[in-house]
Design a protein around this motif. Structure first.
Motif, PDB file in Angstrom:
ATOM      1  N   GLU A 275       2.169  62.447 -16.334  1.00  0.00           N
ATOM      2  CA  GLU A 275       2.743  61.987 -17.600  1.00  0.00           C
ATOM      3  C   GLU A 275       1.826  61.007 -18.310  1.00  0.00           C
ATOM      4  O   GLU A 275       1.615  61.087 -19.516  1.00  0.00           O
ATOM      5  N   GLU A 276       1.250  60.073 -17.539  1.00  0.00           N
ATOM      6  CA  GLU A 276       0.320  59.093 -18.120  1.00  0.00           C
ATOM      7  C   GLU A 276      -0.907  59.794 -18.700  1.00  0.00           C
ATOM      8  O   GLU A 276      -1.406  59.436 -19.766  1.00  0.00           O
TER       9      GLU A 276
ATOM     10  N   ARG B 247       0.043  61.518 -21.934  1.00  0.00           N
ATOM     11  CA  ARG B 247       0.302  60.504 -22.978  1.00  0.00           C
ATOM     12  C   ARG B 247      -0.995  59.961 -23.523  1.00  0.00           C
ATOM     13  O   ARG B 247      -1.162  59.775 -24.729  1.00  0.00           O
TER      14      ARG B 247
ATOM     15  N   ARG C  29      -2.306  60.302 -27.334  1.00  0.00           N
ATOM     16  CA  ARG C  29      -2.670  59.158 -28.177  1.00  0.00           C
ATOM     17  C   ARG C  29      -4.056  59.341 -28.765  1.00  0.00           C
ATOM     18  O   ARG C  29      -4.315  58.985 -29.912  1.00  0.00           O
TER      19      ARG C  29
ATOM     20  N   ALA D 290       2.610  56.036 -29.872  1.00  0.00           N
ATOM     21  CA  ALA D 290       3.003  55.857 -28.476  1.00  0.00           C
ATOM     22  C   ALA D 290       4.314  56.586 -28.175  1.00  0.00           C
ATOM     23  O   ALA D 290       4.452  57.258 -27.151  1.00  0.00           O
ATOM     24  N   ARG D 291       5.258  56.461 -29.102  1.00  0.00           N
ATOM     25  CA  ARG D 291       6.563  57.097 -28.879  1.00  0.00           C
ATOM     26  C   ARG D 291       6.437  58.618 -28.901  1.00  0.00           C
ATOM     27  O   ARG D 291       6.963  59.315 -28.037  1.00  0.00           O
TER      28      ARG D 291
ATOM     29  N   ARG E 113       4.848  59.983 -25.800  1.00  0.00           N
ATOM     30  CA  ARG E 113       5.773  60.074 -24.658  1.00  0.00           C
ATOM     31  C   ARG E 113       6.594  61.345 -24.745  1.00  0.00           C
ATOM     32  O   ARG E 113       6.783  62.060 -23.746  1.00  0.00           O
ATOM     33  N   GLU E 114       7.067  61.653 -25.933  1.00  0.00           N
ATOM     34  CA  GLU E 114       7.914  62.847 -26.120  1.00  0.00           C
ATOM     35  C   GLU E 114       7.109  64.123 -25.950  1.00  0.00           C
ATOM     36  O   GLU E 114       7.574  65.087 -25.335  1.00  0.00           O
TER      37      GLU E 114
ATOM     38  N   ALA F 100       6.454  64.674 -22.233  1.00  0.00           N
ATOM     39  CA  ALA F 100       7.647  65.159 -21.523  1.00  0.00           C
ATOM     40  C   ALA F 100       7.898  66.631 -21.834  1.00  0.00           C
ATOM     41  O   ALA F 100       8.205  67.437 -20.936  1.00  0.00           O
TER      42      ALA F 100
ATOM     43  N   SER G 112       5.896  61.846 -12.737  1.00  0.00           N
ATOM     44  CA  SER G 112       5.520  60.479 -12.371  1.00  0.00           C
ATOM     45  C   SER G 112       4.631  60.405 -11.149  1.00  0.00           C
ATOM     46  O   SER G 112       4.211  59.315 -10.752  1.00  0.00           O
TER      47      SER G 112
END
Lengths: 194, 271, 337
Positions: free
Chosen positions: C113-114, C117, C121, C127-128, C131-132, C135, C148
């Motif tokens: 996930e990181e 993300r 970016r 950032a938001r 994240r979406e 996911a 994770s």
């Protein structure tokens, strides 16, 4: 017999001169004058305020010395010097490390007067050391100095001082790495939880 | 399936003008350095070293009346040396390390400008310096130098260290750009540092010694610390010694800035 | 894996109306490294939703071609445009493509996930939004349960799926996949190929699939370019490539005692240009078809061989069509060059 008036003052004057000379010779200072005369050593004496001191390494103590002019004339300018001698045959004494001030210049001391000096000693190493003060004339009189005037020695007995918190640094020395370790561990735990 | 407030298509398509890539890269690199073991281990080891040094120096200080300033100088010199060396090694790892781990291509495939990628990595690499400097401050304070000298010592260390960190981190990035092998990059960068550090251990005297001291940024920075902390010289008096570190920082960072714009997948730069 | 998402609004309409549009146009791209030419005069066009195979033996220039088209390497000559964006604007090109490199490494200290993300970016997502997007993509490639977990704990197949997700993070118009199934077991290969088909079909993304697994190409690609030593040696649909290549032969196994009768029947079968039988292997016969006749009659043509044997009362113990596979065409085209 009849005395002439001129002959009585001459003999009195000569006698007086002899008496004065003898008195001057007796009361001359321990050190030679600038004109090179030798003088007896007992006119200047040096004494110290302590005879025995027990201390730990790093401890600081003070004592005073007194230079007395017992003579009838003022002394020349003097130097008072602090000296160390290891009497156990082992201890190496570096005077610079043991005392910040090891010489004082003492102005001419008037006859019958004295001058006092205060000394600070901070022993560096353990052992037995004799500490004493020597009074000697400053240059140029030094060139024709007679015997120096020295004080009795202070017997300084030094033992090793082990402090767990030298200079009060122990809290910092422990706290900084401790706080850092806790902080980083906390960050790690938080990350693992996430 | 995640619930999205807008259409999935809108969310998937990024803005046409992405900006601030250097911040994104710096943020990720800082995360890698400080949330992994690398940064914390180094800082912790450094604090243990300073603890040992400070304790020994304080124990010795009780016996020697006059070496307090020397002790503070020693701590600041070590802080400077370690801070600069670590920043150098971190920066030397930035590009060549990514190449070796085969993660560099993915980075180059983003629209992030090459220069911003390098800038973000540079900023993360030099982040170790202020942390190390802050860790050193309590130790300097503990040696009870007196508030005026304490402030001078910390300020002098910070200025000299910042300039040298910028210079050497830039050198590290430059070497890294031209290396495919991380080992080569680290070794070369460290070698440069050691070569410039060596004269600080030599007795330099005469006109040649003065020349080396003033021209070599490391000896100049080290001597600057010595003059301010031990010899009680004012900043104005010792400021000529900052010329070499300033020039080194300016030149090295400028060169790094220019060549970073031409980063490429393999070692070297695009012609 | 659940395919989700569309590329742009009104995706289906966009795909249909864009069917004739070219999303990637490559014009005589060449790339040399000193005296060595790794790619020479590569030209092709790709439409939205199309999956094009880039085939070639090791060292053919596939990876170099992808690196040029993904702006990692500048071309020595030639040009390409991506949705009208010329190759001279590399950042704009990169904004519209996704790439899964052959030797893709992953930062092992990050979670899946990181990682997504971070790259979202870098492509400009907030950032938001990042994240979406992360996911959503992890769900799409079937890695939600491991989102994770550190990438160091991922299997190779999971890392490849993560790589595909990363290539989708910017909703690209074209995706380059360089050997995406390398090192995967058959199940893993199937997963990746299924994902590739879903991406092309659901999102309308054009896909360039570089591989040396010919089965994958046959299964997934509508068009193929075959490279060898930097040069294009064949281009066209899979069927066209197969047809261009090896002559068609069929190998039949009949009872040895009926060998002569079978031989005679086959020689009279329609579309058979020659029959070969080996005296050492009685009962085995190889019939070579006339290519033009077979192109015209296709499966019915192949059935005529079997019918001719059964009409002659010769049981067919086994029958195998040879030279009709892409692998045969590939070997024929690349061997001896």
């Amino acid at each position: 017999m009849r005395r002439s008036g001129r002959s009585s003052p001459g003999i009195a004057g000569a006698l007086l001169a002899v008496l004065l000379s003898a008195a001057a010779a007796v009361s001359a200072p321990a050190f030679a004058q600038e004109n090179g005369e030798q003088a007896p050593a007992s006119d200047v004496t040096v004494s110290v305020s302590k005879s025995e001191v027990s201390a730990f390494t790093g401890d600081r103590f003070t004592f005073t010395s007194e230079i007395d002019n017992n003579g009838s004339r003022a002394t020349p300018p003097l130097i008072a010097n602090l000296a160390f001698v290891a009497i156990d045959g082992e201890t190496y004494v570096d005077p610079e490390d043991w005392s910040p001030e090891r010489t004082y210049t003492v102005g001419p001391i008037a006859a019958g007067s004295s001058a006092t000096q205060t000394w600070t000693v901070k022993p560096d190493l353990e052992g037995d050391v004799a500490v004493y003060v020597v009074a000697l004339p400053s240059a140029p009189a030094l060139a024709t100095t007679g015997p120096l005037a020295a004080s009795p020695a202070i017997h300084l007995h030094v033992e090793e001082h082990r402090s767990l918190n030298p200079g009060g640094v122990l809290p910092v020395v422990l706290a900084v790495p401790g706080v850092l370790a806790l902080a980083f561990a906390g960050m790690r735990v938080a990350r693992n939880k996430r | 399936m995640t619930s999205l407030s807008r259409s999935e298509a809108d969310l998937r398509t990024p803005p046409t003008q992405p900006s601030g890539a250097w911040m994104v890269v710096a943020g990720q690199e800082l995360h890698d350095i400080w949330l992994s073991a690398r940064g914390p281990v180094i800082v912790l080891a450094f604090s243990l070293l300073l603890s040992l040094l400070t304790y020994l120096a304080a124990a010795n200080k009780e016996l020697n009346i006059l070496d307090q300033k020397d002790t503070v100088n020693l701590i600041m010199q070590i802080t400077l040396g370690i801070g600069v060396a670590v920043a150098l090694l971190f920066s030397a790892d930035t590009i060549s390390g990514e190449r070796e781990r085969e993660t560099f291509e993915s980075l180059l495939l983003t629209p992030a400008p090459r220069r911003q990628i390098a800038l973000g990595k540079f900023l993360a690499a030099v982040s170790v310096w202020p942390v190390i400097m802050i860790v050193a401050i309590p130790y300097v304070w503990a040696l009870k130098l007196g508030s005026g000298l304490f402030a001078d010592a910390v300020a002098a260390g910070f200025v000299a260290g910042t300039l040298l960190t910028i210079a050497f981190a830039s050198i590290g990035i430059i070497v890294s750009i031209f290396s495919n092998s991380n080992r080569l990059s680290l070794a070369t960068s460290f070698f440069v540092f050691v070569v410039l550090l060596a004269p600080t251990q030599l007795p330099l005297s005469g006109w040649f010694g003065d020349f080396i001291i003033n021209v070599n940024p490391v000896t100049a920075g080290s001597t600057f610390l010595d003059r301010v902390i031990v010899k009680d010289q004012g900043w104005g008096e010792a400021s000529n010694l900052l010329i070499a570190p300033i020039l080194a920082a300016l030149i090295a960072s400028s060169v790094a800035f220019v060549i970073a714009g031409r980063l490429r997948l393999q070692a070297g730069i695009d012609r | 894996m659940r395919p989700t998402g569309e590329h742009g609004g009104a995706a289906a309409g966009t795909i249909e109306s864009a069917a004739a549009q070219t999303v990637l146009k490559v014009d005589r791209i060449s790339k040399s490294f000193g005296p060595t030419t790794a790619v020479r005069d590569l030209s092709f066009e790709v439409s939205p939703g199309e999956i094009m195979g880039l085939l070639g033996p090791n060292g053919a220039g596939k990876t170099t071609a992808i690196r040029v088209l993904s702006t990692i390497l500048p071309p020595t000559s030639g040009s390409f445009t991506l949705s009208g964006t010329p190759y001279t604007q590399p950042r704009e090109v990169r904004r519209q493509i996704g790439v899964l490199p052959e030797s893709a490494g992953y930062p092992l200290q990050l979670s899946g996930e990181e990682f997504l993300r971070y790259h979202a970016r870098l492509f400009g997502h907030t950032a938001r939004a990042a994240r979406e997007v992360a996911a959503s993509l992890l769900s799409e490639v079937g890695l939600t349960e491991r989102a994770s977990s550190l990438i160091s704990t991922y299997s190779r197949g999971m890392r490849q799926r993560l790589g595909v997700a990363r290539a989708l993070v910017n909703a690209p118009r074209v995706i380059f996949l360089d050997e995406p199934t390398l090192g995967l077991d058959p199940a893993g290969q199937r997963q990746i190929l299924g994902l590739v088909r879903d991406v092309a079909g659901e999102r309308g993304t054009a896909i360039i699939l570089s591989t040396h697994f010919l089965d994958e190409v046959e299964e997934t690609c509508s068009r193929v370019i075959i490279l060898n030593r930097g040069e294009v040696i064949a281009e066209g649909s899979v069927a066209e490539i197969k047809r261009r290549a090896a002559p068609r032969t069929a190998r039949a196994h009949v009872p040895p005692e009926l060998h002569e009768r079978a031989l005679s029947a086959l020689k009279q079968a329609s579309g058979v240009s020659s029959v070969d039988s080996s005296d050492n292997q009685r009962g085995w016969l190889t019939a070579t078809f006339d290519s033009a006749w077979l192109d015209e009659h296709r499966e019915a043509g192949m059935n005529s061989v079997i019918r001719s044997l059964t009409d002659a009362d010769v049981p067919v113990l086994s029958f195998e069509l040879e030279g009709g596979r892409l692998s045969d065409a590939f070997l024929l085209l690349t061997e001896g060059r």
